[in-house]
Design an enzyme around this catalytic site. Structure first.
Site, PDB file in Angstrom:
ATOM      1  N   ARG A  68       0.829  -1.220   0.000  1.00 40.16           N
ATOM      2  CA  ARG A  68       0.000   0.000   0.000  1.00 40.16           C
ATOM      3  C   ARG A  68       0.861   1.266   0.000  1.00 40.16           C
ATOM      4  O   ARG A  68       2.009   1.254   0.408  1.00 40.16           O
ATOM      5  CB  ARG A  68      -0.978  -0.052   1.180  1.00 40.16           C
ATOM      6  CG  ARG A  68      -1.956  -1.200   1.006  1.00 40.16           C
ATOM      7  CD  ARG A  68      -2.895  -1.342   2.166  1.00 40.16           C
ATOM      8  NE  ARG A  68      -3.891  -0.298   2.210  1.00 40.16           N
ATOM      9  CZ  ARG A  68      -4.846  -0.236   3.134  1.00 40.16           C
ATOM     10  NH1 ARG A  68      -4.928  -1.169   4.063  1.00 40.16           N
ATOM     11  NH2 ARG A  68      -5.719   0.744   3.124  1.00 40.16           N
ATOM     12  N   ASP A  89     -15.716   1.725   3.302  1.00 43.90           N
ATOM     13  CA  ASP A  89     -15.424   0.330   3.651  1.00 43.90           C
ATOM     14  C   ASP A  89     -16.586  -0.611   3.343  1.00 43.90           C
ATOM     15  O   ASP A  89     -16.485  -1.821   3.544  1.00 43.90           O
ATOM     16  CB  ASP A  89     -15.067   0.214   5.139  1.00 43.90           C
ATOM     17  CG  ASP A  89     -13.701   0.812   5.418  1.00 43.90           C
ATOM     18  OD1 ASP A  89     -12.903   0.959   4.475  1.00 43.90           O
ATOM     19  OD2 ASP A  89     -13.421   1.151   6.581  1.00 43.90           O
ATOM     20  N   GLN A 146      -7.432   8.658   7.315  1.00 44.28           N
ATOM     21  CA  GLN A 146      -6.137   8.240   7.866  1.00 44.28           C
ATOM     22  C   GLN A 146      -5.121   9.361   7.709  1.00 44.28           C
ATOM     23  O   GLN A 146      -4.377   9.657   8.645  1.00 44.28           O
ATOM     24  CB  GLN A 146      -5.662   6.964   7.166  1.00 44.28           C
ATOM     25  CG  GLN A 146      -6.524   5.766   7.522  1.00 44.28           C
ATOM     26  CD  GLN A 146      -6.151   4.505   6.756  1.00 44.28           C
ATOM     27  OE1 GLN A 146      -5.321   4.531   5.851  1.00 44.28           O
ATOM     28  NE2 GLN A 146      -6.781   3.402   7.112  1.00 44.28           N
TER      29      GLN A 146
HETATM   30  C1  S3P Z   1     -10.088   4.530   8.375  1.00 45.58           C
HETATM   31  C2  S3P Z   1     -10.173   5.295   7.229  1.00 45.58           C
HETATM   32  C3  S3P Z   1     -10.451   4.736   5.909  1.00 45.58           C
HETATM   33  C4  S3P Z   1     -11.000   3.308   5.987  1.00 45.58           C
HETATM   34  C5  S3P Z   1     -10.236   2.475   6.966  1.00 45.58           C
HETATM   35  C6  S3P Z   1     -10.314   3.078   8.355  1.00 45.58           C
HETATM   36  C7  S3P Z   1      -9.804   5.191   9.657  1.00 45.58           C
HETATM   37  O1  S3P Z   1      -9.263   4.708   5.135  1.00 45.58           O
HETATM   38  O2  S3P Z   1     -10.993   2.707   4.719  1.00 45.58           O
HETATM   39  O3  S3P Z   1     -10.759   1.162   7.011  1.00 45.58           O
HETATM   40  O4  S3P Z   1     -10.027   4.596  10.710  1.00 45.58           O
HETATM   41  O5  S3P Z   1      -9.346   6.351   9.620  1.00 45.58           O
HETATM   42  P1  S3P Z   1      -8.809   5.995   4.280  1.00 45.58           P
HETATM   43  O6  S3P Z   1      -8.564   7.080   5.212  1.00 45.58           O
HETATM   44  O7  S3P Z   1      -7.559   5.567   3.550  1.00 45.58           O
HETATM   45  O8  S3P Z   1      -9.929   6.263   3.329  1.00 45.58           O
END
Ligand code: S3P
Length: 449
Positions: free
Chosen positions: A125, A321, A171
C-alpha cells in the site's frame, strides 16, 4: 493454520437481535490517544481484533503499559514525551492501514528511529500520502517507493503546517491531526470530509480544535501542545461490521434483524442512505449520543424490491469500507447501478474494485469497470447453482466476509479460502452467522513451516 469454508445451503429465515463488536476506527484511536494522555485511560467494549492487537503491541514496544481485560482495556499513558524505546526497533503494524498511517503522527517528536513494517498486503500500500505532510512537519523518513518497511524518526522542532488533503482520507487527516497535537502553533488542514472520529475525540478531550464546514472542503484548525488527562471511553458497535448482517437480512427471505448499539456517526452512514435510496427496509431506532458519537439500533427487514442506484460521489468517503457489500446488493437490484470517483477502492487491503469485478462476473453479473468507476447490471432473480471458489484476495477481511454473505443468500456451492483474515476486524463474525442459523463446514490446512 489456514481454514477453508464450505457452504452448500442458503441461510433459512431468521428474526434475531445481535450485537456486533466495537468500532475498529474508534478502538485504534482510543489506543493511540490514551498512550499520549497522562495517567490510566480505560475503554469499554474495545474491539479485540488483530488490527487493534497490533495497535496495543505497537504502544507496548514504544514503552507504554496496557492491560487488556475481559471487560475493559486500561492504558497507562505518559504524556506527549512518554514514548521510550531503543534505536532502530522494528514495529509490525500487521494488516492495519489505520495504525500504520496514524502512528507517524505520534512519532513526530520521537528521538530514536523505528522501522515500521507490515504484512504482505500492507507492504503493497501507498504511504506517500502520509510521508508528504509528515516531512513538512520536519519528520525524518526513509522509504523505498513510498512503501513499507519505512524508517521514521521525529524532530526536536516540529513545525505546524498548512495542508490540503484531496483524497478524502481520514487516515491522512488523522495522522496530521496527531502530529499537530504534539506541535506548538496552529496547523491548518483543508480537506474533503471523511470520517471525523479523531476530531470528535479531540473535542471530547477538550483540545483546541475548530472545524469550518465548506461546500466541498472543510477546514480544520488545531492549536497544538495542549496536554490532556487520562479518560474513559465507551466504544459503540462498528457499522462496517454491521453492514454484512444488514446485507444478509436484505437478501434473505422473510427475515428481520435488530443490530444493537451501533455507531451511526454521519460520516460513516453512507451505506444506510444508499440502501434507503435502493428501497431497502432499514430503520434507525433508539437514537442517542455517547462520548460525542451518535449511536442507534439498526433494524432491517428482507427487501425483495431493491432498485439500482446512481451513487452520488459525495457518498464515497461515507461508505468507503462498505462498497464490496453494497456492490453485492446491487447485483440483485433492479436496474443498472453506477458508482464514480471510487479509485480509492483500489488502495485498500486488496484492489477491491478489481476483486468486485471478478467476483460479480463469476456469479454471472454483467459489469463495466474503468480506473475509477463501476457499473453493475442487476439481476433481481439471480439464482446460482454452480460451484464458486473464492481465493487470492490478499487476505482482505471484507472480501472474505462479503463472500460468506453471497454464499448464504444466492445459492450454489461455495469454497472460501483464507478465512483467518476475518480476525483482522471481526473475530466473532462466524459465531454470529451460526447463531442466525448459517450452516458452514470447514476444511483445516495445517502449515508445517
Ligand atoms: C479509516 C479510514 C479509511 C478506511 C479504513 C479506516 C480510519 O481509510 O478505509 O478502514 O479509521 O481512519 P482511508 O482514510 O484511507 O480512506
Amino acid at each position: 493454520m489456514k481454514k477453508k469454508a464450505y457452504i452448500n445451503e442458503k441461510i433459512k429465515k431468521f428474526n434475531k437481535e445481535i450485537i456486533v463488536p466495537g468500532d475498529k476506527s474508534l478502538s485504534i484511536r482510543f489506543v493511540l490517544l490514551a498512550s499520549q494522555a497522562i495517567g490510566k485511560s480505560v475503554a469499554y467494549n474495545i474491539l479485540k481484533s488483530q488490527d487493534v492487537l497490533s495497535a496495543l503491541n505497537t504502544i507496548k514496544k514504544l514503552g507504554i503499559h496496557y492491560n487488556l481485560n475481559k471487560k475493559n482495556c486500561e492504558i497507562y499513558g505518559k504524556g506527549f514525551n512518554g514514548f521510550s524505546f531503543k534505536n532502530n526497533i522494528k514495529i509490525d503494524a500487521g494488516n492495519s492501514g489505520t495504525l500504520s498511517r496514524l502512528i507517524f503522527g505520534l512519532l513526530i517528536n520521537s528521538k530514536n528511529t523505528i522501522i515500521l513494517k507490515g504484512d504482505q498486503s500492507l507492504s503493497q500500500r501507498d504511504f506517500s500520502r502520509v510521508i508528504k505532510p509528515m516531512r513538512m512537519f520536519g519528520q525524518n523518513i526513509e522509504s523505498k517507493n513510498n512503501k513499507l518497511p519505512i524508517k521514521v524518526r521525529g524532530t526536536n522542532f516540529p513545525r505546524p503546517i498548512n495542508y490540503t488533503e484531496v483524497k478524502g482520507s481520514a487516515q491522512v487527516k488523522s495522522c496530521i491531526l496527531l502530529a499537530a497535537m504534539k506541535t506548538a502553533g496552529k496547523t491548518k488542514i483543508k480537506c474533503i470530509p471523511s470520517r471525523d472520529h479523531t476530531e470528535k475525540l479531540f473535542l471530547y478531550l477538550d483540545l483546541p480544535i475548530k472545524i469550518k464546514k465548506g461546500k466541498k472542503f472543510e477546514t480544520i484548525i488545531l492549536n497544538g501542545k495542549k496536554n490532556y488527562k487520562a479518560f474513559n471511553y465507551v466504544i459503540p458497535g462498528d457499522i462496517s461490521s454491521s453492514a454484512f448482517f444488514i446485507a444478509l437480512t436484505l437478501l434473505s427471505k422473510n427475515s428481520k434483524i435488530l443490530i444493537k448499539n451501533v455507531n451511526v456517526n454521519n460520516s460513516r452512514t453512507g451505506i444506510i442512505d444508499i440502501l434507503k435510496i435502493m428501497n431497502a427496509k432499514i430503520y434507525l431506532k433508539n437514537k442517542r449520543t455517547n462520548n460525542g458519537e451518535k449511536i442507534a439500533d439498526i433494524f432491517v427487514k428482507s427487501s425483495n424490491k431493491l432498485k439500482s442506484i446512481n451513487c452520488p460521489a459525495k457518498m464515497n468517503s461515507r461508505s468507503i469500507d462498505e462498497f464490496l457489500i453494497i456492490f453485492l446488493i446491487c447485483s440483485v437490484a433492479n436496474g443498472v447501478s453506477k458508482f464514480r470517483k471510487i479509485s480509492e477502492l483500489r488502495n485498500k487491503e486488496t484492489d477491491r474494485l478489481k476483486f468486485a469485478n471478478n467476483f460479480l462476473k463469476k456469479i454471472g453479473i454483467k459489469t463495466k469497470m474503468t480506473k475509477s468507476s463501476f457499473k453493475i447490471y442487476g439481476k433481481p432473480n439471480l439464482k446460482l447453482n454452480k460451484t464458486y471458489e473464492i481465493k487470492n484476495f490478499d487476505k482482505d477481511h471484507r472480501a472474505c466476509m462479503m463472500s460468506f454473505i453471497a454464499a448464504l443468500t444466492l445459492g450454489g456451492k461455495w469454497i472460501i479460502h483464507d478465512t483467518d483474515s476475518i480476525k483482522t476486524s471481526f473475530p466473532n463474525f462466524i459465531k454470529i452467522l451460526k447463531s442466525l442459523g448459517a450452516k458452514i463446514n470447514w476444511w483445516k490446512i495445517f502449515l508445517f513451516q
